[in-house]
Design an enzyme around this catalytic site. Structure first.
Site, mmCIF file in Angstrom:
data_model
loop_
_atom_site.group_PDB
_atom_site.id
_atom_site.type_symbol
_atom_site.label_atom_id
_atom_site.label_comp_id
_atom_site.label_asym_id
_atom_site.label_seq_id
_atom_site.Cartn_x
_atom_site.Cartn_y
_atom_site.Cartn_z
ATOM 1 N N ASP A 117 6.314 0.803 2.607
ATOM 2 C CA ASP A 117 6.496 1.929 3.336
ATOM 3 C C ASP A 117 6.913 1.859 4.687
ATOM 4 O O ASP A 117 6.353 0.971 5.464
ATOM 5 C CB ASP A 117 5.142 2.697 3.161
ATOM 6 C CG ASP A 117 5.084 4.075 3.515
ATOM 7 O OD1 ASP A 117 6.090 4.676 3.712
ATOM 8 O OD2 ASP A 117 4.247 4.724 3.405
ATOM 9 N N ASP A 157 11.093 7.163 2.088
ATOM 10 C CA ASP A 157 10.751 6.089 2.800
ATOM 11 C C ASP A 157 9.577 5.029 2.475
ATOM 12 O O ASP A 157 9.026 4.344 2.696
ATOM 13 C CB ASP A 157 10.137 6.594 4.336
ATOM 14 C CG ASP A 157 8.916 7.672 4.085
ATOM 15 O OD1 ASP A 157 8.540 7.705 2.893
ATOM 16 O OD2 ASP A 157 8.110 8.026 5.014
ATOM 17 N N GLU A 158 9.380 5.207 0.946
ATOM 18 C CA GLU A 158 8.420 4.239 0.382
ATOM 19 C C GLU A 158 9.298 3.807 -1.047
ATOM 20 O O GLU A 158 9.900 4.450 -1.700
ATOM 21 C CB GLU A 158 7.256 4.819 0.065
ATOM 22 C CG GLU A 158 7.063 6.186 -0.725
ATOM 23 C CD GLU A 158 5.749 6.509 -0.984
ATOM 24 O OE1 GLU A 158 4.573 5.659 -0.814
ATOM 25 O OE2 GLU A 158 5.389 7.661 -1.174
#
Length: 384
Positions: A10, A104-105
């Site tokens: 992340d 974003d992960e």
């Protein structure tokens, strides 16, 4: 059955990190990404701003009151989308199985690879590779399933690494607040808290029948997570993961206004579907079939979005570029692809607050009265 090795990676305060990469003077400062006006909303904020109580989805007005010396930045979704793709490509080229869970992960399944690589060491080297090649900070959790690895990441951020082995899972989970469990919403948190269930240890000791009576089938899933059990698989990342629709005219047409209105209607339906599934798209494709059955297609990469106004504008632009032959058209299709989990980032676009509020209001009407209960006036008299 072999013990699973799941890595959850992340980005740390992703939007802010991209801005810091662009302007190093922002490093270490309280930075807020989102609406600058009092009517705006915080899309992201630095850890320095979080110390003052600022968090995402908070009104910009409240954020200014809590942290008056914060630096507000409107944001650039194009830059964030590009950075997201950059990271995905680095990871995808170096691991056997990857799922892009959001902008974003990522989840990475390294099960079975531990005989060739020490998984913890490999995850550490992978993280260092991302940091070195992108200049963006990233954290990871490593454990036996997706739920525990994600919770491990959340506990070691920012700029951290945490390995939770099988025999450490329950001791790791027990002292944590139930709020830390992925997917546990605010209403459920309040309901359980009012009953005195505030720690995961307490939740894990509730009888399954009681959980079902309290929360239905979701109660069982929550109980399993509190015990560190999660059977969900890492879903391979696919470029063409998509939704789409097409329409064949009853009679071939050259009426450009009608076609544009049809595209508007189709995109609005797709946008509604995206938002219901809590997805955002990074690519849009328009297809035309001429009366001679020749198909022509054009696509464009866009910033991650599910907002009708943005998608409609781009779809019409693609149609204008496509329609060059001035022949009768038999079919029109629109497809949204490169989908990831996520919500629209408010106020990263001009006038996006008004657009977002409009989408929300229309979605509520559709959810209550049906998908066709409300639409734009331009498509009311659409005859196809």
């Amino acid at each position: 059955m072999a013990e699973k090795h799941i890595i959850h990676m992340d980005q740390d305060s992703f939007f802010v990190s991209v801005e810091v990469r662009k302007d190093s003077k922002l490093a270490g400062l309280p930075v807020i990404i989102g609406g600058i006006s009092d009517r705006g909303v915080v899309a992201s904020c630095s850890y320095e701003a979080r110390k003052f109580g600022v968090h995402s989805a908070m009104s910009s007005r409240m954020a200014k009151m809590l942290c008056p010396h914060a630096i507000f930045i409107k944001g650039n979704m194009d830059a964030y989308s590009e950075a997201s793709q950059e990271i995905t490509e680095i990871l995808r080229s170096r691991v056997p199985l990857i799922e892009k869970a959001s902008i974003d992960e990522h989840y990475i399944d390294m099960t079975g690879m531990d005989r060739f690589h020490g998984t913890l060491q490999y995850a550490h080297e992978l993280r260092q590779t991302v940091i070195r090649e992108t200049g963006l900070p990233i954290s990871f959790g490593l454990s036996v399933n997706k739920t525990v690895s994600k919770m491990a990441t959340n506990e070691c951020k920012p700029n951290g690494e945490l390995d939770v082995m099988q025999n450490e899972v329950q001791p790791f989970l027990n002292p944590l607040s139930i709020r830390k469990i992925p997917g546990l919403g605010e209403k459920t948190f309040m309901k359980l808290s009012d009953m005195g269930i505030k720690k995961i240890l307490t939740l894990s000791q509730i009888h399954p029948d009681q959980m079902v009576s309290l929360l239905g089938k979701n109660g069982l899933s929550l109980l399993q997570k509190s015990k560190g059990i999660d059977q969900s698989e890492v879903i391979p990342y696919q470029e063409q993961k998509s939704i789409g629709t097409q329409c064949t005219f009853k009679a071939d047409t050259i009426d450009v206004e009608t076609i544009n209105n049809l595209i508007t209607s189709m995109v609005m339906d797709l946008g509604f579907e995206l938002r219901q599934k809590q997805k955002i798209a990074a690519c849009i494709t328009v297809t035309l079939r001429y009366s001679n059955f020749e198909d022509v297609t054009k696509q464009a990469t866009i910033s991650y979005t599910s907002m009708d106004a943005v998608l409609i504008c781009k779809a019409k632009e693609l149609f204008k570029q496509l329609y060059q032959k001035r022949m009768l058209i038999r079919l029109v299709g629109v497809r949204l692809s490169n989908l990831v989990n996520g919500f629209e980032q408010i106020d990263l676009y001009e006038n996006s607050q008004e657009q977002y509020n409009l989408c929300q209001a229309m979605d509520k009407i559709r959810q209550r009265f049906g998908g066709k209960a409300i639409t734009m006036a331009s498509v009311l008299d659409l005859k196809i």
